[in-house]
Design a protein around this motif. Sequence first.
Motif, PDB file in Angstrom:
ATOM      1  N   VAL A  22      86.512 -87.596 -38.985  1.00 35.54           N
ATOM      2  CA  VAL A  22      86.756 -88.780 -39.637  1.00 35.54           C
ATOM      3  C   VAL A  22      85.223 -89.442 -40.024  1.00 35.54           C
ATOM      4  O   VAL A  22      84.767 -89.699 -38.928  1.00 35.54           O
ATOM      5  CB  VAL A  22      87.734 -89.644 -38.600  1.00 35.54           C
ATOM      6  N   TRP A  23      85.328 -90.104 -40.953  1.00 34.61           N
ATOM      7  CA  TRP A  23      83.966 -90.922 -41.183  1.00 34.61           C
ATOM      8  C   TRP A  23      84.272 -91.921 -42.178  1.00 34.61           C
ATOM      9  O   TRP A  23      85.228 -91.975 -42.678  1.00 34.61           O
ATOM     10  CB  TRP A  23      82.989 -89.873 -42.152  1.00 34.61           C
ATOM     11  N   HIS A  24      83.458 -92.884 -41.853  1.00 31.08           N
ATOM     12  CA  HIS A  24      83.797 -94.293 -42.314  1.00 31.08           C
ATOM     13  C   HIS A  24      82.308 -94.666 -42.895  1.00 31.08           C
ATOM     14  O   HIS A  24      81.100 -94.940 -42.374  1.00 31.08           O
ATOM     15  CB  HIS A  24      84.171 -95.458 -41.157  1.00 31.08           C
ATOM     16  N   ASP A  25      82.235 -95.148 -44.231  1.00 31.84           N
ATOM     17  CA  ASP A  25      81.242 -95.528 -44.753  1.00 31.84           C
ATOM     18  C   ASP A  25      80.665 -96.837 -44.617  1.00 31.84           C
ATOM     19  O   ASP A  25      79.823 -97.229 -45.026  1.00 31.84           O
ATOM     20  CB  ASP A  25      81.247 -94.983 -46.226  1.00 31.84           C
ATOM     21  N   GLY A  26      81.586 -97.762 -43.889  1.00 30.41           N
ATOM     22  CA  GLY A  26      81.083 -99.029 -43.700  1.00 30.41           C
ATOM     23  C   GLY A  26      81.201-100.073 -44.781  1.00 30.41           C
ATOM     24  O   GLY A  26      80.979-101.169 -44.895  1.00 30.41           O
ATOM     25  N   VAL A  27      81.719 -99.356 -46.046  1.00 29.74           N
ATOM     26  CA  VAL A  27      81.876-100.179 -47.138  1.00 29.74           C
ATOM     27  C   VAL A  27      83.469-100.619 -47.514  1.00 29.74           C
ATOM     28  O   VAL A  27      83.834-101.312 -47.669  1.00 29.74           O
ATOM     29  CB  VAL A  27      81.200 -99.871 -48.505  1.00 29.74           C
ATOM     30  N   ILE A  28      84.182 -99.229 -47.771  1.00 30.98           N
ATOM     31  CA  ILE A  28      85.423 -99.185 -47.981  1.00 30.98           C
ATOM     32  C   ILE A  28      86.266 -99.155 -46.561  1.00 30.98           C
ATOM     33  O   ILE A  28      85.943 -98.381 -45.715  1.00 30.98           O
ATOM     34  CB  ILE A  28      85.816 -97.731 -48.629  1.00 30.98           C
ATOM     35  N   PRO A  29      87.421 -99.744 -46.845  1.00 33.37           N
ATOM     36  CA  PRO A  29      88.045 -99.745 -45.414  1.00 33.37           C
ATOM     37  C   PRO A  29      88.558 -98.696 -44.802  1.00 33.37           C
ATOM     38  O   PRO A  29      88.938 -98.281 -43.863  1.00 33.37           O
ATOM     39  CB  PRO A  29      89.188-101.038 -45.516  1.00 33.37           C
ATOM     40  N   GLU A  30      89.122 -97.640 -45.776  1.00 30.75           N
ATOM     41  CA  GLU A  30      89.828 -96.489 -45.322  1.00 30.75           C
ATOM     42  C   GLU A  30      88.621 -95.543 -45.044  1.00 30.75           C
ATOM     43  O   GLU A  30      87.684 -95.564 -45.249  1.00 30.75           O
ATOM     44  CB  GLU A  30      90.499 -95.865 -46.608  1.00 30.75           C
ATOM     45  N   ASP A  31      89.160 -94.461 -44.263  1.00 32.53           N
ATOM     46  CA  ASP A  31      88.282 -93.447 -43.613  1.00 32.53           C
ATOM     47  C   ASP A  31      88.228 -92.365 -44.471  1.00 32.53           C
ATOM     48  O   ASP A  31      89.302 -92.190 -45.328  1.00 32.53           O
ATOM     49  CB  ASP A  31      88.905 -93.080 -42.202  1.00 32.53           C
ATOM     50  N   TYR A  32      87.407 -91.527 -44.319  1.00 29.28           N
ATOM     51  CA  TYR A  32      87.152 -90.025 -45.009  1.00 29.28           C
ATOM     52  C   TYR A  32      87.704 -89.211 -43.947  1.00 29.28           C
ATOM     53  O   TYR A  32      87.342 -89.308 -42.806  1.00 29.28           O
ATOM     54  CB  TYR A  32      85.721 -89.838 -45.451  1.00 29.28           C
ATOM     55  N   ARG A  33      88.410 -88.167 -44.256  1.00 29.16           N
ATOM     56  CA  ARG A  33      88.695 -87.079 -43.213  1.00 29.16           C
ATOM     57  C   ARG A  33      88.477 -85.870 -43.780  1.00 29.16           C
ATOM     58  O   ARG A  33      88.723 -85.385 -45.020  1.00 29.16           O
ATOM     59  CB  ARG A  33      90.013 -87.226 -43.084  1.00 29.16           C
ATOM     60  N   PHE A  34      87.717 -84.885 -42.887  1.00 32.33           N
ATOM     61  CA  PHE A  34      87.332 -83.753 -43.272  1.00 32.33           C
ATOM     62  C   PHE A  34      87.699 -82.606 -42.272  1.00 32.33           C
ATOM     63  O   PHE A  34      87.538 -82.689 -41.289  1.00 32.33           O
ATOM     64  CB  PHE A  34      85.853 -83.686 -43.551  1.00 32.33           C
ATOM     65  N   TYR A  35      88.517 -81.764 -42.762  1.00 33.44           N
ATOM     66  CA  TYR A  35      89.227 -80.733 -42.017  1.00 33.44           C
ATOM     67  C   TYR A  35      88.824 -79.287 -42.489  1.00 33.44           C
ATOM     68  O   TYR A  35      88.488 -78.958 -43.635  1.00 33.44           O
ATOM     69  CB  TYR A  35      90.663 -80.762 -41.890  1.00 33.44           C
ATOM     70  N   ARG A  36      88.298 -78.482 -41.426  1.00 36.84           N
ATOM     71  CA  ARG A  36      88.178 -77.108 -41.801  1.00 36.84           C
ATOM     72  C   ARG A  36      88.788 -76.105 -40.774  1.00 36.84           C
ATOM     73  O   ARG A  36      88.718 -76.336 -39.560  1.00 36.84           O
ATOM     74  CB  ARG A  36      86.531 -76.756 -41.497  1.00 36.84           C
ATOM     75  N   TYR A  37      89.467 -75.117 -41.146  1.00 33.79           N
ATOM     76  CA  TYR A  37      90.149 -74.262 -40.693  1.00 33.79           C
ATOM     77  C   TYR A  37      89.564 -72.635 -40.882  1.00 33.79           C
ATOM     78  O   TYR A  37      89.227 -72.520 -42.090  1.00 33.79           O
ATOM     79  CB  TYR A  37      91.601 -74.284 -40.725  1.00 33.79           C
ATOM     80  N   GLY A  38      89.543 -71.838 -39.954  1.00 35.36           N
ATOM     81  CA  GLY A  38      89.271 -70.264 -40.387  1.00 35.36           C
ATOM     82  C   GLY A  38      89.569 -69.390 -39.189  1.00 35.36           C
ATOM     83  O   GLY A  38      90.041 -69.825 -38.080  1.00 35.36           O
ATOM     84  N   ALA A  39      89.404 -68.284 -39.651  1.00 32.07           N
ATOM     85  CA  ALA A  39      89.574 -66.921 -38.710  1.00 32.07           C
ATOM     86  C   ALA A  39      88.503 -65.790 -39.258  1.00 32.07           C
ATOM     87  O   ALA A  39      88.333 -65.827 -40.456  1.00 32.07           O
ATOM     88  CB  ALA A  39      90.819 -66.644 -39.003  1.00 32.07           C
ATOM     89  N   THR A  40      87.946 -65.301 -38.390  1.00 32.69           N
ATOM     90  CA  THR A  40      86.965 -64.340 -38.473  1.00 32.69           C
ATOM     91  C   THR A  40      87.474 -63.044 -37.731  1.00 32.69           C
ATOM     92  O   THR A  40      88.135 -63.181 -36.671  1.00 32.69           O
ATOM     93  CB  THR A  40      85.539 -64.480 -38.307  1.00 32.69           C
ATOM     94  N   GLY A  41      87.076 -61.784 -38.066  1.00 31.20           N
ATOM     95  CA  GLY A  41      87.395 -60.604 -37.385  1.00 31.20           C
ATOM     96  C   GLY A  41      86.558 -59.691 -37.596  1.00 31.20           C
ATOM     97  O   GLY A  41      85.705 -59.745 -38.761  1.00 31.20           O
ATOM     98  N   ASN A  42      86.083 -58.792 -36.949  1.00 27.66           N
ATOM     99  CA  ASN A  42      85.351 -57.616 -37.082  1.00 27.66           C
ATOM    100  C   ASN A  42      85.914 -56.131 -36.401  1.00 27.66           C
ATOM    101  O   ASN A  42      86.392 -56.634 -35.195  1.00 27.66           O
ATOM    102  CB  ASN A  42      83.948 -57.819 -36.727  1.00 27.66           C
ATOM    103  N   LYS A  43      85.337 -55.304 -36.744  1.00 27.24           N
ATOM    104  CA  LYS A  43      85.436 -53.891 -36.135  1.00 27.24           C
ATOM    105  C   LYS A  43      84.336 -52.890 -36.548  1.00 27.24           C
ATOM    106  O   LYS A  43      84.036 -52.845 -37.412  1.00 27.24           O
ATOM    107  CB  LYS A  43      86.590 -53.074 -36.762  1.00 27.24           C
TER     108      LYS A  43
END
Length: 131
Positions: free
Chosen positions: A1-22
């Motif tokens: 969550v990030w708030h820019d200090g100007v707009i009252p709503e928050d920015y939300r950034f989500y990252r999901y992932g999966a890795t594998g190797n053999k």
Amino acid sequence: VWHDGVIPEDYRFYRYGATGNKIFDSGAEIIAAYFRSEDTVPTSVGPDVQGDSFYVELEQYLKNLDTTFLARYDWIDPNDSRKGDTRHTQTIGIVHTYERHLRLAAEGSSSTDNATNKTNYGLVVEAMVNF
């Protein structure tokens, strides 16, 4: 969550992932990964953005030469609500180690941006020194 200090709503950034190797006895290795991004921004800023990316890499280590060859394919869709904005990158490379103190690497790539229909080419050369 990030708030820019100007707009009252928050920015939300989500990252999901999966890795594998053999790793195989022959010295070959396959690596793959998938990542999902979800960005929620205030409506006054713009629309929310969701994207996907995937890569697969094949490597072959040749012990008697102390050298690794690699090939990689990347697919990126930075905004899945837009059509035709994907990017594809193909990379080939080689890594060679000298006496465990110096490692030299070179990679060449071709990257196509479907939004602009342009292809860029790149070459990266590295020298890594261990002390």
